[in-house]
Design a protein around this motif. Structure first.
Motif, mmCIF file in Angstrom:
data_model
loop_
_atom_site.group_PDB
_atom_site.id
_atom_site.type_symbol
_atom_site.label_atom_id
_atom_site.label_comp_id
_atom_site.label_asym_id
_atom_site.label_seq_id
_atom_site.Cartn_x
_atom_site.Cartn_y
_atom_site.Cartn_z
ATOM 1 N N ILE A 142 0.832 -1.202 0.000
ATOM 2 C CA ILE A 142 0.000 0.000 0.000
ATOM 3 C C ILE A 142 0.866 1.252 0.000
ATOM 4 O O ILE A 142 0.586 2.227 -0.710
ATOM 5 N N GLY A 143 1.932 1.230 0.795
ATOM 6 C CA GLY A 143 2.796 2.400 0.906
ATOM 7 C C GLY A 143 3.495 2.745 -0.395
ATOM 8 O O GLY A 143 3.488 3.911 -0.828
ATOM 9 N N ILE A 144 4.094 1.764 -1.048
ATOM 10 C CA ILE A 144 4.817 2.026 -2.308
ATOM 11 C C ILE A 144 3.838 2.393 -3.417
ATOM 12 O O ILE A 144 4.122 3.265 -4.246
ATOM 13 N N THR A 145 2.678 1.752 -3.441
ATOM 14 C CA THR A 145 1.663 2.082 -4.446
ATOM 15 C C THR A 145 1.292 3.559 -4.367
ATOM 16 O O THR A 145 1.257 4.273 -5.384
ATOM 17 N N ASN A 146 1.042 4.045 -3.168
ATOM 18 C CA ASN A 146 0.660 5.449 -2.992
ATOM 19 C C ASN A 146 1.838 6.399 -3.140
ATOM 20 O O ASN A 146 1.668 7.547 -3.563
ATOM 21 N N ALA A 147 3.035 5.926 -2.810
ATOM 22 C CA ALA A 147 4.223 6.770 -2.944
ATOM 23 C C ALA A 147 4.452 7.141 -4.403
ATOM 24 O O ALA A 147 4.734 8.302 -4.730
ATOM 25 N N VAL A 148 4.341 6.165 -5.297
ATOM 26 C CA VAL A 148 4.509 6.443 -6.728
ATOM 27 C C VAL A 148 3.389 7.353 -7.221
ATOM 28 O O VAL A 148 3.616 8.276 -8.014
ATOM 29 N N ASN A 149 2.178 7.125 -6.723
ATOM 30 C CA ASN A 149 1.053 7.965 -7.130
ATOM 31 C C ASN A 149 1.253 9.415 -6.696
ATOM 32 O O ASN A 149 0.906 10.354 -7.426
ATOM 33 N N ALA A 158 6.773 10.721 -12.506
ATOM 34 C CA ALA A 158 6.509 9.380 -11.976
ATOM 35 C C ALA A 158 6.973 8.301 -12.954
ATOM 36 O O ALA A 158 7.585 7.309 -12.557
ATOM 37 N N GLY A 159 6.692 8.518 -14.238
ATOM 38 C CA GLY A 159 7.094 7.533 -15.242
ATOM 39 C C GLY A 159 8.598 7.405 -15.362
ATOM 40 O O GLY A 159 9.140 6.303 -15.448
ATOM 41 N N GLY A 160 9.300 8.544 -15.341
ATOM 42 C CA GLY A 160 10.751 8.522 -15.468
ATOM 43 C C GLY A 160 11.428 7.904 -14.268
ATOM 44 O O GLY A 160 12.345 7.080 -14.407
ATOM 45 N N ILE A 161 10.999 8.281 -13.074
ATOM 46 C CA ILE A 161 11.576 7.715 -11.857
ATOM 47 C C ILE A 161 11.308 6.215 -11.791
ATOM 48 O O ILE A 161 12.183 5.424 -11.434
ATOM 49 N N SER A 162 10.084 5.808 -12.147
ATOM 50 C CA SER A 162 9.744 4.380 -12.150
ATOM 51 C C SER A 162 10.616 3.618 -13.132
ATOM 52 O O SER A 162 11.076 2.501 -12.840
ATOM 53 N N THR A 163 10.861 4.199 -14.297
ATOM 54 C CA THR A 163 11.698 3.544 -15.307
ATOM 55 C C THR A 163 13.119 3.353 -14.793
ATOM 56 O O THR A 163 13.717 2.276 -14.958
ATOM 57 N N ILE A 164 13.677 4.379 -14.166
ATOM 58 C CA ILE A 164 15.036 4.275 -13.612
ATOM 59 C C ILE A 164 15.090 3.183 -12.551
ATOM 60 O O ILE A 164 16.005 2.348 -12.535
ATOM 61 N N ILE A 165 14.096 3.170 -11.654
ATOM 62 C CA ILE A 165 14.040 2.154 -10.608
ATOM 63 C C ILE A 165 13.990 0.757 -11.216
ATOM 64 O O ILE A 165 14.723 -0.154 -10.797
ATOM 65 N N MET A 193 8.394 3.620 -20.819
ATOM 66 C CA MET A 193 9.188 4.474 -21.705
ATOM 67 C C MET A 193 8.415 4.851 -22.968
ATOM 68 O O MET A 193 8.520 5.983 -23.463
ATOM 69 N N GLY A 194 7.629 3.921 -23.502
ATOM 70 C CA GLY A 194 6.821 4.222 -24.680
ATOM 71 C C GLY A 194 5.812 5.318 -24.398
ATOM 72 O O GLY A 194 5.574 6.206 -25.226
ATOM 73 N N PHE A 195 5.230 5.281 -23.210
ATOM 74 C CA PHE A 195 4.283 6.321 -22.794
ATOM 75 C C PHE A 195 4.992 7.652 -22.567
ATOM 76 O O PHE A 195 4.443 8.722 -22.856
ATOM 77 N N LEU A 196 6.224 7.617 -22.050
ATOM 78 C CA LEU A 196 6.964 8.841 -21.726
ATOM 79 C C LEU A 196 7.258 9.697 -22.959
ATOM 80 O O LEU A 196 7.507 10.892 -22.828
ATOM 81 N N ILE A 197 7.229 9.099 -24.123
ATOM 82 C CA ILE A 197 7.433 9.867 -25.359
ATOM 83 C C ILE A 197 6.415 11.001 -25.442
ATOM 84 O O ILE A 197 6.717 12.106 -25.904
ATOM 85 N N LEU A 286 14.552 16.567 -14.160
ATOM 86 C CA LEU A 286 15.901 16.059 -14.420
ATOM 87 C C LEU A 286 16.680 15.869 -13.118
ATOM 88 O O LEU A 286 17.403 14.875 -12.956
ATOM 89 N N ILE A 287 16.536 16.810 -12.187
ATOM 90 C CA ILE A 287 17.222 16.701 -10.888
ATOM 91 C C ILE A 287 16.782 15.440 -10.153
ATOM 92 O O ILE A 287 17.604 14.682 -9.623
ATOM 93 N N LEU A 288 15.472 15.191 -10.132
ATOM 94 C CA LEU A 288 14.958 14.014 -9.429
ATOM 95 C C LEU A 288 15.316 12.720 -10.154
ATOM 96 O O LEU A 288 15.485 11.675 -9.515
ATOM 97 N N TYR A 289 15.445 12.782 -11.474
ATOM 98 C CA TYR A 289 15.964 11.624 -12.215
ATOM 99 C C TYR A 289 17.383 11.300 -11.739
ATOM 100 O O TYR A 289 17.721 10.132 -11.480
ATOM 101 N N VAL A 290 18.219 12.337 -11.656
ATOM 102 C CA VAL A 290 19.622 12.147 -11.257
ATOM 103 C C VAL A 290 19.709 11.611 -9.832
ATOM 104 O O VAL A 290 20.487 10.691 -9.540
ATOM 105 N N VAL A 291 18.887 12.165 -8.930
ATOM 106 C CA VAL A 291 18.891 11.709 -7.533
ATOM 107 C C VAL A 291 18.501 10.233 -7.452
ATOM 108 O O VAL A 291 19.140 9.436 -6.750
ATOM 109 N N THR A 292 17.457 9.849 -8.193
ATOM 110 C CA THR A 292 17.030 8.447 -8.209
ATOM 111 C C THR A 292 18.120 7.547 -8.767
ATOM 112 O O THR A 292 18.389 6.464 -8.237
ATOM 113 N N ALA A 293 18.778 7.999 -9.845
ATOM 114 C CA ALA A 293 19.870 7.234 -10.442
ATOM 115 C C ALA A 293 21.032 7.088 -9.460
ATOM 116 O O ALA A 293 21.672 6.030 -9.395
#
Length: 360
Positions: A142-149, A158-165, A193-197, A286-293
């Protein structure tokens, strides 16, 4: 080269489906609502998550052998997707949305037999969860489901961070010899990634709750499957990979609790909102992408060298804590570490001043 087809085929399928969803959403008038938490303006379709869901399910049917675990993931994920889709169309109350989340979590645990029975820590420490394993697993899902939301607040975030993860999980799973987890992660990463386009700034379509809740649910399931029986730390690496949405969610809970608001009340003090005030939407993403990476890279370093992994993690965690306190993400009064630093700095200046007077 199988990993390429696991990534590219769902990517192409999702990229093909998304434009049709924009047409369907326009005709049915399924648009993203504007409120105090959103940053978009105008009518933007919000059922892009359908492309992610369909691409994932189709490719799972093609590439994965079915068993009770896969069935539990797909059935639970479908329940979560349907709940999100209904919410996108008619705006469910928070309680009804939670019922869908509870049902999906129970299916995953009961049908898929997914549970966190043992937690392995450094120095060979093992904790048998025993009777509370059901509760811990439930809260994690429940926690991770809502965290991504919750982090689905900016174009492509959300899509980019999820893809990196998912890509990091796929790499770690390969190291651990879990090809099933690698395949599942790559399929979902490709579909996203297809949706992120079409979702990258400026977005022409949003994934909606049907996409964000589905992504969060599947990521929670994959994280449990990938690490629950591993020789590495059981929950530490999933928490590390999901640090951005977890920190944001915990911050929201504390912030709203301290201010007397309900958790379901929207606000503009999420991590991405605070960063956007200074850096703008595109740079914030982009910053949050880098932090997640970076968190993902830290997880990899830990597998190679545990000491180096802890050192890097400590440095990143320190920076994150300073940002939380400095930005007032939880409250303007919450700054324990900054208070210590200021106290040490003040004490140091006093000592320097006394030393200077003695020298003179």
């Amino acid at each position: 080269m199988d990993y390429l087809k696991y990534l590219l085929i769902p990517l192409l399928l999702s990229a093909f489906l998304t434009p049709f969803l924009k047409v369907v959403a326009t005709r049915l008038e399924i648009y993203a609502l504007e409120n105090e938490r959103t940053v978009h303006s105008g009518k933007i379709a919000r059922i892009g998550g359908v492309a992610i869901y369909v691409s994932f399910v189709v490719c799972m049917a093609v590439f994965m052998k079915t068993d009770m675990t896969i069935n539990g993931i797909l059935i639970g994920g479908s329940i979560m997707f349907i709940g999100g889709l209904i919410d996108d169309m008619v705006n469910l109350s928070p309680k009804l949305k939670l019922l869908f989340e509870i049902a999906a979590a129970i299916v995953l645990m009961m049908v898929g037999k997914v549970s966190l029975d043992v937690i392995r820590l450094p120095l060979g420490i093992t904790i048998d969860m025993g009777i509370i394993s059901f509760l811990v697993t439930f809260v994690w899902i429940i926690g991770i489901t809502n965290a991504v939301n919750l982090i689905d607040g900016l174009d492509g975030l959300a899509g980019g961070i999820s893809t990196i993860i998912l890509i990091v999980v796929a790499c770690l799973s390969a190291i651990e010899g879990r090809m099933d987890i690698q395949t599942m992660s790559l399929i979902l990463a490709g579909a996203t990634m297809g949706f992120l386009i079409y979702n990258s700034h400026p977005a022409s379509i949003f994934m909606g709750d049907c996409g964000a809740l589905f992504l969060g649910f599947i990521i929670s399931a994959i994280s449990l499957l990938g690490f629950k029986s591993s020789t590495i730390m059981t929950l530490a690496l999933p928490i590390l990979l999901l640090a951005v949405p977890i920190v944001d969610t915990l911050g929201a809970i504390l912030r709203r609790k301290l201010s007397g608001h309900k958790f379901s009340d929207a606000d503009k003090k999420h991590v991405h909102h605070l960063l956007m005030q200074r850096f703008g939407q595109r740079n914030t993403v982009l910053i949050l992408y880098v932090v997640t990476a970076l968190f993902g890279f830290t997880a990899y370093i830990y597998l190679v060298n545990k000491t180096a992994g802890f050192v890097v993690l400590f440095i990143i965690a320190l920076i994150v804590e300073l940002f939380i306190e400095g930005s007032g993400m939880i409250s303007k009064q919450f700054h324990p570490l900054l208070s210590v630093i200021r106290g040490v700095k003040k004490r140091f200046l006093i000592i320097c001043h006394k030393f200077s007077k003695r020298s003179n």
